[in-house]
Write a protein that holds these residues in place. Structure first.
Motif, PDB file in Angstrom:
ATOM      1  N   LEU A 221      24.888   2.981 -26.468  1.00  0.00           N
ATOM      2  CA  LEU A 221      26.238   2.777 -27.010  1.00  0.00           C
ATOM      3  C   LEU A 221      26.627   1.292 -26.989  1.00  0.00           C
ATOM      4  O   LEU A 221      27.697   0.926 -27.478  1.00  0.00           O
ATOM      5  CB  LEU A 221      27.269   3.572 -26.202  1.00  0.00           C
ATOM      6  CG  LEU A 221      27.119   5.100 -26.210  1.00  0.00           C
ATOM      7  CD1 LEU A 221      28.145   5.723 -25.276  1.00  0.00           C
ATOM      8  CD2 LEU A 221      27.278   5.646 -27.623  1.00  0.00           C
ATOM      9  N   ALA A 222      25.775   0.439 -26.424  1.00  0.00           N
ATOM     10  CA  ALA A 222      26.089  -0.993 -26.348  1.00  0.00           C
ATOM     11  C   ALA A 222      26.154  -1.590 -27.755  1.00  0.00           C
ATOM     12  O   ALA A 222      25.362  -1.225 -28.616  1.00  0.00           O
ATOM     13  CB  ALA A 222      25.026  -1.717 -25.524  1.00  0.00           C
ATOM     14  N   PRO A 223      27.104  -2.510 -27.980  1.00  0.00           N
ATOM     15  CA  PRO A 223      27.267  -3.120 -29.310  1.00  0.00           C
ATOM     16  C   PRO A 223      25.977  -3.733 -29.866  1.00  0.00           C
ATOM     17  O   PRO A 223      25.743  -3.690 -31.066  1.00  0.00           O
ATOM     18  CB  PRO A 223      28.325  -4.200 -29.068  1.00  0.00           C
ATOM     19  CG  PRO A 223      29.103  -3.718 -27.890  1.00  0.00           C
ATOM     20  CD  PRO A 223      28.142  -2.963 -27.032  1.00  0.00           C
ATOM     21  N   VAL A 224      25.132  -4.269 -28.985  1.00  0.00           N
ATOM     22  CA  VAL A 224      23.894  -4.879 -29.454  1.00  0.00           C
ATOM     23  C   VAL A 224      23.009  -3.837 -30.158  1.00  0.00           C
ATOM     24  O   VAL A 224      22.275  -4.153 -31.095  1.00  0.00           O
ATOM     25  CB  VAL A 224      23.143  -5.565 -28.267  1.00  0.00           C
ATOM     26  CG1 VAL A 224      22.508  -4.551 -27.347  1.00  0.00           C
ATOM     27  CG2 VAL A 224      22.104  -6.542 -28.772  1.00  0.00           C
ATOM     28  N   HIS A 225      23.133  -2.577 -29.743  1.00  0.00           N
ATOM     29  CA  HIS A 225      22.345  -1.497 -30.367  1.00  0.00           C
ATOM     30  C   HIS A 225      23.080  -0.888 -31.558  1.00  0.00           C
ATOM     31  O   HIS A 225      22.519  -0.790 -32.642  1.00  0.00           O
ATOM     32  CB  HIS A 225      22.037  -0.413 -29.327  1.00  0.00           C
ATOM     33  CG  HIS A 225      21.186   0.694 -29.862  1.00  0.00           C
ATOM     34  ND1 HIS A 225      19.823   0.629 -29.890  1.00  0.00           N
ATOM     35  CD2 HIS A 225      21.523   1.871 -30.416  1.00  0.00           C
ATOM     36  CE1 HIS A 225      19.342   1.732 -30.445  1.00  0.00           C
ATOM     37  NE2 HIS A 225      20.354   2.505 -30.763  1.00  0.00           N
ATOM     38  N   THR A 226      24.335  -0.482 -31.355  1.00  0.00           N
ATOM     39  CA  THR A 226      25.071   0.209 -32.423  1.00  0.00           C
ATOM     40  C   THR A 226      25.418  -0.755 -33.565  1.00  0.00           C
ATOM     41  O   THR A 226      25.416  -0.363 -34.715  1.00  0.00           O
ATOM     42  CB  THR A 226      26.390   0.814 -31.898  1.00  0.00           C
ATOM     43  OG1 THR A 226      27.174  -0.234 -31.318  1.00  0.00           O
ATOM     44  CG2 THR A 226      26.132   1.863 -30.835  1.00  0.00           C
ATOM     45  N   GLY A 227      25.690  -2.014 -33.219  1.00  0.00           N
ATOM     46  CA  GLY A 227      26.060  -2.971 -34.249  1.00  0.00           C
ATOM     47  C   GLY A 227      24.844  -3.687 -34.808  1.00  0.00           C
ATOM     48  O   GLY A 227      24.255  -3.266 -35.800  1.00  0.00           O
TER      49      GLY A 227
END
Lengths: 259, 259
Positions: A79-85
Motif C-alpha cells: 500500500l506504500a505510495p512507491v508501489h501504488t503510485g
C-alpha cells in the motif's frame, strides 16, 4: 531510531519494531534465538513479541520452526505510495521497454545515500543482475544510482564523494574528483552509464524520470558488456521515462482534482 | 486477532499494529483523526504511536499532513517468502507468457477463503483488470480463484459454496450446486475459466502451479471477452505453470541442500 517518545530504555513499540528490524535481505528466515540476539532483547520478551506479531500476520512460521515476514505485512507494504503510485504507473511502460530491448529494466528511487530498487524486469534470456525490488545498492556503481546522485544537492554529492566510494570491481570509480566530473557530464547529457563498475560482465545506462519538473526516480537498462550498444538504448529509454513522467503528472493532477 | 497474550484490553504491540491495520486498499492515506477513529484508540495514543511508527519508517507523512505506509515497511514486506520465493521464480516466466500472448498474466495464492494476487503483468494494450499485487478477490469469480478453490479441502469448498457466493455481475455463479459441479470439471480438466463473472467484458483462464505434488499457486490469463480464444491460451499457460513448478522445486531442493 531515537524518537521523542524514547524515555528510559526502549518503548514496547520500539521493541516490537526491533523484532521486525532483525529481518533483512541476508536474514529473511530467523529462529527465535536469532531474533532475540539480533534485536538485542531477552529470549522471553522475543517469544512474547514474536507471538503477537505472528497472530497478527506480520510474521509467519516455517515448517522447520523459523520465522519469516508474513503475508499480511507483505500486503500492507504494497500500500506504500512507491508501489501504488510510481511502480503502478511505470510497470506497463517498463514491460514494453523490456519487450522492445530484451534488456533488464530497472526503476529506482533515492533514499539518503542509497538507490532503492522499486522494480526490475528480467527476462529468462537477459543477463543476470543482482538488484531486486526492495533492495538497495550504492549510488556510484550503477546507472540508476549515478542519475539519482547527479540530481541530489551539491552538499549531498560532496558528502557522498568524500565518504562513500566503496570499491566493488576493478572498474568502480573510487576517486572523488573523477566521479564529480562524471556527475557534471550526466547533468549535461541527461543520461548516465556504467561499465562493469558493480558487476563484471554487466553495463548499464540510465535516465531520470521527471514529473512536474522534479526528478522522482531513475529508469535504467542493464545489459551484457559484450553486447552493449549504449547509444542505441538511450533513445527508447528516454522516451519511456518521458511517458512515465507524464503519466505520473496526470495521475497527480487527477488525484488533486478529486480531493 | 485475539492471541493468547491478550489480557485485559489490548497490549501496546496490538495497539501499534492496530494503527497499521487502519490502512487498507481503500484507505492508503489517512489523517491522524482517521487513524485514531479506524484503530479505535484515543487521539493522544494514536499521536504517540504514529510518531514512533514514522520514526522507524513504517509510516510516512505527506506534504498535506496525511500518513501513508512508509518505504521501510514496503522494503520489509518484500522479504516475505511469497515475494522472494514464489514471485521471484515466477516473474521471468510470466514475462515471457505476457510477451507471447499479449494477455494480462496473474499469479495468486489462496489465503483462507480469498485469492491473494501475488503479481500481475499488464501491457499498455491489454484489457484493464481490477486485481493488483497484494490485493484480494473472491475465489468463485475469477479463473485463478476457481483453480485455488478446486484444490481446497472438501470442507472448505462446502463452507465456501454455502456462505460466500457474492454476486458481482449478472454472470457470477451464485448457485452452490452449479459451482460444485464446475469445480468437479476443473479438477478433471486441470484448468478453469470465467466469462464476465467478476468484470463485464473480461474473461479468464487459469491453471494450478504444482510443485512437488502440491498446488502452491494459480496462474491465469485475463483477456477481452470479445477476443477470447480460451482454447488457444490453455497450452502456453499450462507449459508456463509447469516450468514455474519445476523451477520452484529445484529452488527448494537447492535450499534444503545448503542448510
Amino acid at each position: 531510531m531515537a524518537g521523542n517518545s524514547r524515555q528510559a530504555g526502549r518503548s514496547v513499540t520500539e521493541r516490537a519494531l526491533s523484532v521486525l528490524t532483525a529481518f533483512g535481505p541476508d536474514a529473511d528466515r530467523l529462529s527465535l534465538t536469532e531474533i532475540s540476539h539480533r534485536a538485542e532483547i531477552p529470549l522471553a520478551t522475543a517469544h512474547r513479541l514474536v507471538g503477537e506479531l505472528e497472530n497478527w500476520g506480520a510474521l509467519q512460521r516455517d515448517s522447520d520452526g523459523r520465522y519469516a515476514i508474513g503475508l499480511r505485512l507483505w500486503e500492507l507494504g504494497l500500500l506504500a505510495p512507491v508501489h501504488t503510485g510510481l511502480r503502478g504507473v511505470a510497470m506497463p511502460y517498463m514491460q514494453q521497454l523490456h519487450e522492445q530491448t530484451g534488456a533488464n529494466v530497472q526503476l529506482a528511487v533515492r533514499d539518503g545515500l542509497q538507490a532503492v530498487y522499486v522494480e526490475k524486469l528480467t527476462g529468462r534470456r537477459s543477463t543476470p543482475i543482482i538488484s531486486r525490488s526492495g533492495g538497495r545498492l550504492p549510488l556510484h556503481t550503477t546507472g540508476v544510482g549515478k542519475v539519482l546522485l547527479a540530481h541530489a544537492s551539491r552538499e549531498e554529492v560532496q558528502e557522498y564523494c568524500a565518504h562513500h566510494l566503496s570499491r566493488h570491481t576493478p572498474y568502480t570509480i573510487v576517486e572523488p574528483g573523477r566521479l564529480v566530473r562524471e556527475i557534471g557530464g550526466i547533468q549535461r547529457r541527461g543520461f548516465a552509464w556504467t561499465t562493469e563498475e558493480m558487476t563484471l560482465g554487466s553495463c548499464s545506462v540510465a535516465v531520470p524520470v521527471l514529473s512536474e519538473g522534479e526528478v522522482v526516480a531513475a529508469l535504467g537498462l542493464v545489459v551484457d558488456s559484450a553486447r552493449a550498444e549504449v547509444g542505441k538504448l538511450v533513445r527508447p529509454l528516454s522516451r519511456t521515462a518521458g511517458s512515465i513522467g507524464e503519466r505520473l503528472a496526470e495521475t497527480n493532477r487527477a488525484k488533486a482534482g478529486v480531493e
